[in-house]
Design a protein around this motif. Sequence first.
Motif, PDB file in Angstrom:
ATOM      1  N   ARG A 116      -1.227  -2.045 -11.499  1.00 27.47           N
ATOM      2  CA  ARG A 116      -0.187  -1.478 -10.728  1.00 27.47           C
ATOM      3  C   ARG A 116      -0.541  -0.076  -9.878  1.00 27.47           C
ATOM      4  NH1 ARG A 116       5.005  -3.593 -13.988  1.00 27.47           N
ATOM      5  NH2 ARG A 116       4.555  -5.706 -13.868  1.00 27.47           N
ATOM      6  N   GLY A 117      -1.666   0.560 -10.333  1.00 23.57           N
ATOM      7  CA  GLY A 117      -1.724   1.694  -9.084  1.00 23.57           C
ATOM      8  C   GLY A 117      -2.317   1.043  -7.914  1.00 23.57           C
ATOM      9  N   TRP A 118      -1.748   1.757  -6.900  1.00 25.77           N
ATOM     10  CA  TRP A 118      -2.008   1.171  -5.276  1.00 25.77           C
ATOM     11  C   TRP A 118      -3.481   1.022  -4.949  1.00 25.77           C
ATOM     12  CZ3 TRP A 118      -4.430   3.925  -1.610  1.00 25.77           C
ATOM     13  CH2 TRP A 118      -4.663   5.128  -1.803  1.00 25.77           C
ATOM     14  N   TRP A 119      -4.307   1.978  -5.682  1.00 25.36           N
ATOM     15  CA  TRP A 119      -5.725   2.100  -5.116  1.00 25.36           C
ATOM     16  C   TRP A 119      -6.279   1.020  -5.657  1.00 25.36           C
ATOM     17  CZ3 TRP A 119      -3.174   5.397  -8.651  1.00 25.36           C
ATOM     18  CH2 TRP A 119      -3.685   5.157  -9.928  1.00 25.36           C
ATOM     19  N   ILE A 171      -8.523  16.579 -15.276  1.00 23.43           N
ATOM     20  CA  ILE A 171      -9.073  16.344 -14.069  1.00 23.43           C
ATOM     21  C   ILE A 171      -8.648  14.519 -13.777  1.00 23.43           C
ATOM     22  CG2 ILE A 171     -11.281  15.223 -13.126  1.00 23.43           C
ATOM     23  CD1 ILE A 171     -12.580  17.537 -15.143  1.00 23.43           C
ATOM     24  N   THR A 172      -8.225  14.403 -12.692  1.00 24.40           N
ATOM     25  CA  THR A 172      -7.719  13.019 -12.444  1.00 24.40           C
ATOM     26  C   THR A 172      -8.964  12.089 -12.317  1.00 24.40           C
ATOM     27  OG1 THR A 172      -5.888  13.903 -11.169  1.00 24.40           O
ATOM     28  CG2 THR A 172      -6.480  11.529 -10.666  1.00 24.40           C
ATOM     29  N   CYS A 173      -8.479  11.000 -13.020  1.00 25.36           N
ATOM     30  CA  CYS A 173      -9.753   9.918 -13.098  1.00 25.36           C
ATOM     31  C   CYS A 173      -9.161   8.462 -12.677  1.00 25.36           C
ATOM     32  CB  CYS A 173     -10.508   9.992 -14.485  1.00 25.36           C
ATOM     33  SG  CYS A 173     -11.682   8.253 -14.612  1.00 25.36           S
ATOM     34  N   LEU A 174      -9.261   7.886 -11.806  1.00 24.12           N
ATOM     35  CA  LEU A 174      -8.625   6.536 -11.355  1.00 24.12           C
ATOM     36  C   LEU A 174      -9.371   5.322 -11.874  1.00 24.12           C
ATOM     37  CD1 LEU A 174      -7.433   7.614  -7.769  1.00 24.12           C
ATOM     38  CD2 LEU A 174      -6.292   7.921  -9.995  1.00 24.12           C
ATOM     39  N   PRO A 175      -8.844   4.498 -12.633  1.00 28.65           N
ATOM     40  CA  PRO A 175      -9.418   3.198 -13.084  1.00 28.65           C
ATOM     41  C   PRO A 175      -9.284   2.157 -12.198  1.00 28.65           C
ATOM     42  CG  PRO A 175      -7.377   3.284 -14.113  1.00 28.65           C
ATOM     43  CD  PRO A 175      -7.456   4.301 -13.282  1.00 28.65           C
ATOM     44  N   ILE A 176     -10.537   1.312 -11.934  1.00 28.10           N
ATOM     45  CA  ILE A 176     -10.527   0.083 -11.547  1.00 28.10           C
ATOM     46  C   ILE A 176     -11.275  -0.847 -12.322  1.00 28.10           C
ATOM     47  CG2 ILE A 176     -10.890  -1.076  -9.207  1.00 28.10           C
ATOM     48  CD1 ILE A 176     -11.317   1.639  -7.643  1.00 28.10           C
ATOM     49  N   LEU A 235       0.968  -0.945  -0.084  1.00 27.22           N
ATOM     50  CA  LEU A 235       0.044   0.069   0.019  1.00 27.22           C
ATOM     51  C   LEU A 235       0.751   1.245   0.118  1.00 27.22           C
ATOM     52  CD1 LEU A 235      -3.094   0.457  -0.011  1.00 27.22           C
ATOM     53  CD2 LEU A 235      -2.882   0.721   2.323  1.00 27.22           C
ATOM     54  N   ASP A 236       1.500   1.273  -1.029  1.00 23.21           N
ATOM     55  CA  ASP A 236       2.673   2.441  -1.241  1.00 23.21           C
ATOM     56  C   ASP A 236       1.924   3.523  -2.181  1.00 23.21           C
ATOM     57  OD1 ASP A 236       4.818   4.006  -1.842  1.00 23.21           O
ATOM     58  OD2 ASP A 236       6.090   2.466  -2.102  1.00 23.21           O
ATOM     59  N   LEU A 237       1.777   4.880  -1.707  1.00 25.95           N
ATOM     60  CA  LEU A 237       1.151   5.767  -2.526  1.00 25.95           C
ATOM     61  C   LEU A 237       1.864   6.242  -3.369  1.00 25.95           C
ATOM     62  CD1 LEU A 237       0.356   7.820   0.847  1.00 25.95           C
ATOM     63  CD2 LEU A 237      -1.034   6.195  -0.452  1.00 25.95           C
ATOM     64  N   ARG A 238       3.194   5.809  -3.365  1.00 32.18           N
ATOM     65  CA  ARG A 238       4.131   6.158  -4.669  1.00 32.18           C
ATOM     66  C   ARG A 238       3.788   5.589  -5.944  1.00 32.18           C
ATOM     67  NH1 ARG A 238       7.827   7.975  -0.660  1.00 32.18           N
ATOM     68  NH2 ARG A 238       7.544   5.642   0.230  1.00 32.18           N
ATOM     69  N   ARG A 239       2.909   4.328  -5.813  1.00 31.39           N
ATOM     70  CA  ARG A 239       2.636   3.591  -7.011  1.00 31.39           C
ATOM     71  C   ARG A 239       1.474   4.010  -7.894  1.00 31.39           C
ATOM     72  NH1 ARG A 239       4.725  -1.721  -6.529  1.00 31.39           N
ATOM     73  NH2 ARG A 239       6.922  -1.204  -5.383  1.00 31.39           N
ATOM     74  N   VAL A 240       1.594   5.174  -8.532  1.00 32.20           N
ATOM     75  CA  VAL A 240       0.609   5.775  -9.216  1.00 32.20           C
ATOM     76  C   VAL A 240       0.358   5.516 -10.735  1.00 32.20           C
ATOM     77  CG1 VAL A 240       0.105   7.595  -7.489  1.00 32.20           C
ATOM     78  CG2 VAL A 240       1.687   7.907  -9.216  1.00 32.20           C
ATOM     79  N   GLN A 241       1.537   5.000 -11.264  1.00 33.07           N
ATOM     80  CA  GLN A 241       1.720   4.940 -12.647  1.00 33.07           C
ATOM     81  C   GLN A 241       1.138   3.428 -13.026  1.00 33.07           C
ATOM     82  OE1 GLN A 241       5.121   6.404 -14.917  1.00 33.07           O
ATOM     83  NE2 GLN A 241       6.098   6.800 -12.839  1.00 33.07           N
ATOM     84  N   LEU A 242       0.630   3.522 -14.178  1.00 31.14           N
ATOM     85  CA  LEU A 242      -0.225   2.354 -14.673  1.00 31.14           C
ATOM     86  C   LEU A 242       0.406   1.705 -15.946  1.00 31.14           C
ATOM     87  CD1 LEU A 242      -3.550   4.194 -14.564  1.00 31.14           C
ATOM     88  CD2 LEU A 242      -3.008   2.294 -13.070  1.00 31.14           C
ATOM     89  N   VAL A 243       0.295   0.266 -16.133  1.00 29.22           N
ATOM     90  CA  VAL A 243       0.629  -0.374 -17.222  1.00 29.22           C
ATOM     91  C   VAL A 243      -0.600  -1.222 -17.753  1.00 29.22           C
ATOM     92  CG1 VAL A 243       2.922  -0.805 -16.453  1.00 29.22           C
ATOM     93  CG2 VAL A 243       1.331  -2.421 -15.896  1.00 29.22           C
ATOM     94  N   ARG A 244      -0.319  -1.871 -18.985  1.00 30.33           N
ATOM     95  CA  ARG A 244      -1.626  -2.506 -19.418  1.00 30.33           C
ATOM     96  C   ARG A 244      -0.885  -4.160 -19.561  1.00 30.33           C
ATOM     97  NH1 ARG A 244      -5.343   0.182 -24.018  1.00 30.33           N
ATOM     98  NH2 ARG A 244      -6.575  -1.891 -23.620  1.00 30.33           N
ATOM     99  N   ILE A 245      -1.827  -4.884 -19.078  1.00 27.37           N
ATOM    100  CA  ILE A 245      -1.239  -6.265 -19.187  1.00 27.37           C
ATOM    101  C   ILE A 245      -2.119  -7.104 -20.076  1.00 27.37           C
ATOM    102  CG2 ILE A 245      -0.422  -8.569 -17.960  1.00 27.37           C
ATOM    103  CD1 ILE A 245       0.260  -6.602 -15.789  1.00 27.37           C
ATOM    104  N   PHE A 246      -1.561  -7.535 -21.245  1.00 28.15           N
ATOM    105  CA  PHE A 246      -2.556  -8.411 -22.086  1.00 28.15           C
ATOM    106  C   PHE A 246      -2.243  -9.986 -21.738  1.00 28.15           C
ATOM    107  CE2 PHE A 246      -2.048  -4.387 -24.057  1.00 28.15           C
ATOM    108  CZ  PHE A 246      -3.387  -4.123 -24.382  1.00 28.15           C
ATOM    109  N   SER A 247      -3.154 -10.738 -22.232  1.00 29.52           N
ATOM    110  CA  SER A 247      -3.201 -12.149 -21.540  1.00 29.52           C
ATOM    111  C   SER A 247      -3.218 -13.012 -23.126  1.00 29.52           C
ATOM    112  CB  SER A 247      -4.440 -12.376 -21.054  1.00 29.52           C
ATOM    113  OG  SER A 247      -4.777 -11.539 -19.987  1.00 29.52           O
ATOM    114  N   ARG A 248      -2.793 -14.179 -22.559  1.00 25.30           N
ATOM    115  CA  ARG A 248      -2.608 -15.476 -23.522  1.00 25.30           C
ATOM    116  C   ARG A 248      -1.831 -15.188 -24.855  1.00 25.30           C
ATOM    117  NH1 ARG A 248      -5.119 -20.453 -21.839  1.00 25.30           N
ATOM    118  NH2 ARG A 248      -6.151 -19.836 -19.657  1.00 25.30           N
ATOM    119  N   GLY A 249      -0.779 -14.317 -24.537  1.00 23.54           N
ATOM    120  CA  GLY A 249       0.082 -14.103 -25.721  1.00 23.54           C
ATOM    121  C   GLY A 249      -0.619 -13.350 -26.709  1.00 23.54           C
TER     122      GLY A 249
END
Length: 493
Positions: free
Chosen positions: A255-258, A397-402, A231-245
């Motif tokens: 990878r966003g901490w939220w 405006i900041t928008c955080l994805p979940i 729960l590290d507040l510095r982890r705000v940058q995002l990556v996209r992870i694709f599946s099954r190659g």
Amino acid sequence: MSINDQRFDWPPVLSAPFIEDLTSIMFPAPEDKRKGVDVYKAYKDRVTIAEHLISSLYQAYSSPHTPNTVSYPLKNDAYKLNSQFLIPYSRTRAKEVLERLTNLSWIKVTDAVEQKKYTRIKAAGGLADMFDEVGLIWFPQKPLEPYRTVLMRDVVRDAKGIPLRRGAGNKTKKHWVEVEQSKEVKRIQDNLHIINSFLTKQCITLDLTDEQLNHVTQELNKNKDDNKQLLDLRRVQLVRIFSRGTLDKGGRFYRGWWLGVPSKHRPHIRINGSKTVEVDYSAMHIRILYAQAGIEYSLNKDPYDLGLSDWLGKQDPRRKLIKQAFNALINDEDNVYTIDKTIQQRLNLTHTEFLDKIKSIHPKLYPLLQSDVGLKTQRLDSDIAEEVMLSFINEGITCLPIHDSFIVPAGYAWDLQQKLKEAFKKFVGVTTEVDVGGVKSSKLFNLSFKEIESIPIEESIYTGKRVYEELVNKRSSGSSMDNYLKSYKNLGS
């Protein structure tokens, strides 16, 4: 991998004067010229690694309720220049940086994990003293290199390409694969750079006391020996992870901490100190699948209502279990998923009976169960998420994805609802419904919104005296969250 084992190249590189000062002490200038060695490049490589390592050690040291060690792999195969998932530095230069830190007595090297070829290190000596002096402070970050933002995983397969499954859980083993550069990958990387460059300038916190924050961390990792979450507040940058190659499957933001915060605590999330609200798509994947089948599912129907007795609508606690099982089935590409026994007991349905219910309520979708359609709709929902975030960023405006829900400052709740509906219509071709959450203060910690509704009205009325008392208490609390936000307002504005 446990939280003790976070690799030193995973945390972001912070743009902090004290890190630059420490790095200059480690490597004040290039070495004297030597034949066959580009001493200026070697110097630059050492400085780059040192900045990353000191940033990582500082974040581990200063983060509340998290271990203060990072892992420093020593194996050759852990390193590859410009790798998407391996350490993207020269192993030779990385060893030189480690040796320099050791010679300065700035780190303590702990025992290597049994049967693992990496070493745990933590700040010590003058480095720890500097970290103590700095404290938990917000600093801007350097955006991730684009080549490290689009990642891909696959499962281990046999010679025929069939996923291998082993063990009592009949589980597959996943591994990272390199993503080949293409116009589509470049487009996604460029958009992630825009998103991450914006997020690095924001301060995302939780409106909680240190005691409450500790409770959340313990809850987050309850009964987890491994794979504990930071729960590290510095982890705000995002990556996209694709599946099954393949780029056709997955692609969600991670990878966003939220993303790791339990849903009941997310109303405590604050963006630059502002209260927030969460809005999520209602039964997103089911509505996508109906649209792809040429059917516009009624907005007045709840697709998770299977006709169970004493059904309480969207507030029914069984609805979450039905959603979990349904989503698992449409993501079961290899046709091996069986509903967990605990869920079967809570629903009072066997696995077969559950499938019969789905077939009865959703006959058009039933043939799609236990196929790859779920991972394909994840690609679609992640593209929608990208569209929504970029739209808000264009407005500052900041928008955080979940995944299929989003968090924005509370004043933009209506705007978020409209953007979600517009994006869904654009990508899917039909309209949809969204659900709006509420806002919580630390006074309402660990309460459900149903419990909050039962609080007597007089207890929710704020008199001038009560506001003053709470402000005084908040100022004197000195919580890590308050202090972190205060540092942002001093440094980030």
